[in-house]
Design a protein around this motif. Structure first.
Motif, PDB file in Angstrom:
ATOM      1  N   HIS A 532     -32.969 -36.965  15.795  1.00  0.00           N
ATOM      2  CA  HIS A 532     -32.551 -37.295  17.161  1.00  0.00           C
ATOM      3  C   HIS A 532     -31.138 -37.854  17.202  1.00  0.00           C
ATOM      4  O   HIS A 532     -30.527 -37.893  18.282  1.00  0.00           O
ATOM      5  CB  HIS A 532     -33.519 -38.307  17.784  1.00  0.00           C
ATOM      6  CG  HIS A 532     -34.926 -37.808  17.889  1.00  0.00           C
ATOM      7  ND1 HIS A 532     -35.819 -37.836  16.827  1.00  0.00           N
ATOM      8  CD2 HIS A 532     -35.605 -37.252  18.938  1.00  0.00           C
ATOM      9  CE1 HIS A 532     -36.980 -37.349  17.196  1.00  0.00           C
ATOM     10  NE2 HIS A 532     -36.876 -36.976  18.483  1.00  0.00           N
ATOM     11  N   ASN A 533     -30.643 -38.293  16.078  1.00  0.00           N
ATOM     12  CA  ASN A 533     -29.361 -38.994  16.075  1.00  0.00           C
ATOM     13  C   ASN A 533     -28.416 -38.436  15.002  1.00  0.00           C
ATOM     14  O   ASN A 533     -27.850 -39.176  14.208  1.00  0.00           O
ATOM     15  CB  ASN A 533     -29.585 -40.485  15.838  1.00  0.00           C
ATOM     16  CG  ASN A 533     -30.315 -41.130  16.997  1.00  0.00           C
ATOM     17  OD1 ASN A 533     -29.735 -41.369  18.048  1.00  0.00           O
ATOM     18  ND2 ASN A 533     -31.603 -41.412  16.801  1.00  0.00           N
ATOM     19  N   ASN A 550     -29.018 -34.206  19.296  1.00  0.00           N
ATOM     20  CA  ASN A 550     -30.464 -34.413  19.262  1.00  0.00           C
ATOM     21  C   ASN A 550     -31.077 -33.068  18.887  1.00  0.00           C
ATOM     22  O   ASN A 550     -31.327 -32.230  19.749  1.00  0.00           O
ATOM     23  CB  ASN A 550     -30.971 -34.905  20.606  1.00  0.00           C
ATOM     24  CG  ASN A 550     -32.444 -35.318  20.557  1.00  0.00           C
ATOM     25  OD1 ASN A 550     -33.178 -34.964  19.631  1.00  0.00           O
ATOM     26  ND2 ASN A 550     -32.887 -36.059  21.555  1.00  0.00           N
ATOM     27  N   ASP A 605     -34.674 -42.770  24.576  1.00  0.00           N
ATOM     28  CA  ASP A 605     -33.817 -41.840  25.316  1.00  0.00           C
ATOM     29  C   ASP A 605     -34.357 -41.674  26.715  1.00  0.00           C
ATOM     30  O   ASP A 605     -35.411 -42.206  27.067  1.00  0.00           O
ATOM     31  CB  ASP A 605     -33.703 -40.507  24.577  1.00  0.00           C
ATOM     32  CG  ASP A 605     -35.054 -39.831  24.381  1.00  0.00           C
ATOM     33  OD1 ASP A 605     -36.003 -40.122  25.120  1.00  0.00           O
ATOM     34  OD2 ASP A 605     -35.142 -38.975  23.458  1.00  0.00           O
TER      35      ASP A 605
END
Length: 700
Positions: A532-533, A550, A605
């Motif tokens: 995701h990062n 992401n 998020d």
């Protein structure tokens, strides 16, 4: 008149009588005795070597060296004792003769009686002539214990009688044998003896040997030159190297070019021939053939060598006379070396194929034509191709090495000639270093993959000529194990992958690749990766720029616009899920506190809700006061707090009741002990306990 004749006759008789009476009788003379009535004495007697004659009745009488008168008186005295009437006794020399002994190399040596006027030649004829092998120039005559030599050959050459000695009785003529016949008597061909020369063993003989028909030693003549000597030796053979005749005269070695002498006719070229000189004619194979009309052809032709030319002889005439090029000849690189030292090249294959408009080269006497050998790919020696006509190709090709170059070739021809790139070749970055006319090198980077894909023109190929160096780089075999090979890959062609991937490292990257290509090359994210990062550092601008990705959202939506565009030099970092919370800023996380099973800092998020966050924190604990969950918003409205009743939401399922939360907010779930009802219950319990205590005290 008749009286005068009578007078002259009387005078002649008187002179002859005086001469006869003065003649000394010699050995070998014939002496006649006349005595009428005595048959035993009326005959001729031969004077022997002792100078005696044998007379009947009285025996030997020595008469040599006496005159006729003395001999007559001596014989009269001897005969008076046996014969009374000696008045008519007459003794005179009836025939004057020489008693000569002939020895040596003649057919019938021995002692011979010759006329008094006989010469040496008559004596030799009387002995049957000389045997083959007799040496004529040092014949000997022995007289009274002394020996004298004379040159009978000189007499035969000139006819001069003064060269021969005058013979006397008891002379011994000795004919020696030539030293050429050896020490063993044997039958031989007299012609071979004559072929060995006509000179004796003295030091004045001129020796001629080598490639002549009749080598031998020849007598020196002042009027004879070297050509005369060669003619006396029967001339040169067909194998003679007439351009390298060696002459040693007066201890000075000289090389004589008979061919040049015959071409020019200059007598000054003839070397002087002194007594004792030596002439050697070598074989043609043992000397360097040269001449004023010679053209040399060497290399890969059927019959290389030196060829005589005449006016109008062309290049093709010389090549055809040499048998033409062999199957190993490199006919594109024929070189003509002129007599002045200039070098001209000629492409015979191009001339015969019509691809070149150059005319046939002009050749002149003294020029040399060189046909080089065709380069063999299996040839280990690189010296056969000079650097001025070679191209060097290195790296990942099937057969790297030095290749002979032709102006008709280009880079693709060169790569095809060496077998093409290997499977590990980096064909997107081929380096070509080509020198210009001034000798300055310029380097070109060629992308073979793009060239073949786009179908570009031949003019787009980098220039290649003799002296060019081509290098085909290789790709690392394994990025995880390239400790010793990573320096071979340029940083401008690499992309960097770090973090939670299967094989982090430096990877070759091209413009035809994208983010997923490089991620899959690194074996993809691991199970601990926080997809995701993902962070991408772009380094191709004036300054570094960082973008976030992401990847999980991309896999959920399939939106290609979410994938960043990466290029060479960029760095990709995939962090770990369970990393130190200090690595994350407070603005990027949500803090979950209070009565939850796993309080802490959590990533959040916009697609997540409070329920997702509570579920990630393990849910409320057993004593959680879920009717009053507090949400403190710091991201949009600073210091604003709202409460949320999770029990009410569970009864109604109304999502509108869920509070909006963002990264940076704080969620607090209070404990049940902190509720108002629980405080009231604890107070009532305290009152009841006090009342019960007071009642108990009153009873007591």
């Amino acid at each position: 008149m008749s009286g005068l004749r009578l007078f002259l006759s009387v005078v002649l008789v008187i002179v002859m009588s005086a001469t006869a009476s003065a003649y000394s009788i010699q050995h070998g003379d014939q002496l006649t005795i006349s005595l009428p009535g005595e048959q035993s004495l009326n005959r001729t007697f031969q004077i022997d070597r002792q100078g005696q004659i044998q007379l009947p009745e009285i025996g030997p009488v020595k008469v040599a060296g006496q005159t006729e008168a003395s001999v007559t008186a001596f014989i009269r005295d001897k005969l008076e004792s046996v014969i009374r009437d000696l008045d008519n006794l007459s003794v005179y020399v009836s025939k004057r003769q020489l008693l000569i002994s002939i020895q040596g190399y003649v057919n019938t040596p021995g002692e011979y009686t010759l006329p008094a006027s006989a010469s040496v030649q008559a004596a030799i004829v009387a002995a049957g002539g000389m045997r083959p092998g007799a040496q004529l120039n040092v014949m000997q005559i022995k007289r009274a214990g002394q020996t004298r030599t004379f040159n009978y050959k000189a007499f035969l050459d000139s006819g001069d009688q003064s060269l021969l000695p005058v013979l006397q009785s008891l002379d011994v003529i000795f004919v020696p044998a030539s030293p050429m016949i050896g020490n063993i008597e044997q039958d031989f061909d007299p012609q071979n003896l004559a072929d060995a020369g006509d000179a004796a063993s003295d030091r004045g003989a001129v020796k001629v040997f080598g490639e002549v028909n009749h080598p031998g030693s020849f007598s020196h003549k002042d009027t004879a030159n070297l050509v005369d000597l060669l003619m006396r030796a029967g001339g040169v053979t067909r194998y003679a190297g007439v351009e390298q005749i060696r002459v040693i005269s007066n201890n000075e070695p000289v090389i004589f070019n008979l061919k040049q002498y015959l071409d020019t006719g200059q007598d000054t070229l003839l070397p002087p021939i002194e007594p004792g000189a030596t002439v050697f004619v070598p074989r043609q194979e043992e000397e360097v053939k040269r001449g004023a009309n010679t053209i040399y052809i060497m290399g890969e032709v059927a019959k290389p060598g030196a060829y005589e030319t005449k006016q109008g002889t062309s290049f093709m005439d010389i090549l055809a006379n040499a048998g033409g090029p062999t199957r190993f000849a490199e006919s594109r690189q024929i070189r003509i070396i002129t007599a002045q030292g200039d070098i001209k090249s000629f492409d015979l294959s191009g001339f015969t194929e019509g691809t070149t408009r150059r005319a046939l080269p002009q050749v002149s006497p003294g020029d040399a034509i060189f046909i080089p050998e065709k380069t063999d790919m299996n040839e280990k020696s690189w010296l056969k191709v000079s650097p001025q006509r070679a191209v060097r190709i290195m790296g990942e090709v099937v057969r790297p090495g030095r290749i002979e170059w032709s102006s008709e070739m280009n880079l693709l021809d060169l790569l095809a000639h060496v077998g093409g790139p290997t499977s590990r070749a980096d064909t997107a970055r081929i380096e070509v270093m080509t020198p210009n006319a001034a000798g300055v090198n310029r380097t070109y980077v060629f992308n073979l993959d793009q060239y073949l894909k786009n179908g570009s023109r031949s003019s787009d190929l980098p220039p290649v000529r003799a002296g060019t160096t081509v290098r085909v780089h290789d790709l690392p075999q394994d990025p995880t194990d390239n400790k010793s090979q990573w320096v071979r890959q340029s940083s401008e062609l690499s992309i960097y992958v770090f973090g939670q991937v299967g094989a982090p490292g430096r990877y070759r990257f091209t413009n035809r690749m994208h983010f997923l290509d490089i991620l899959s090359a690194a074996d993809g994210p691991t199970s601990k990766a926080d997809i995701h990062n993902i962070r991408i550092t772009h380094r191709n601008g004036d300054y570094a720029r960082v973008t976030k990705l992401n990847l999980a959202l991309y896999f959920e939506t399939g939106d290609e616009n979410l994938l960043p565009k990466v290029t060479t030099g960029d760095a990709i970092y995939i962090p770990e899920k369970d990393r130190n919370w200090l690595e994350e800023s407070k603005e990027s996380t949500i803090r979950v506190l209070g009565a939850v099973n796993k309080p802490g800092r959590y990533r959040f998020d916009d697609n997540m809700t409070l329920l997702d966050l509570l579920a990630q924190a393990g849910g409320p604990s057993n004593n959680a006061y879920v009717e009053k969950i507090t949400v403190v918003n710091l991201s949009c409205c600073r210091d604003q707090a709202r409460t949320f009743d999770l029990t009410e939401f569970g009864r109604t399922g109304n999502f509108s009741l869920l509070p909006v939360i963002r990264a940076g907010d704080t969620v607090y779930i209070p404990d049940r002990s902190e509720s108002t009802m629980e405080a009231f219950r604890r107070g009532m319990n305290d009152l009841f306990q006090l009342a019960a205590t007071a009642a108990l005290v009153g009873l007591l």
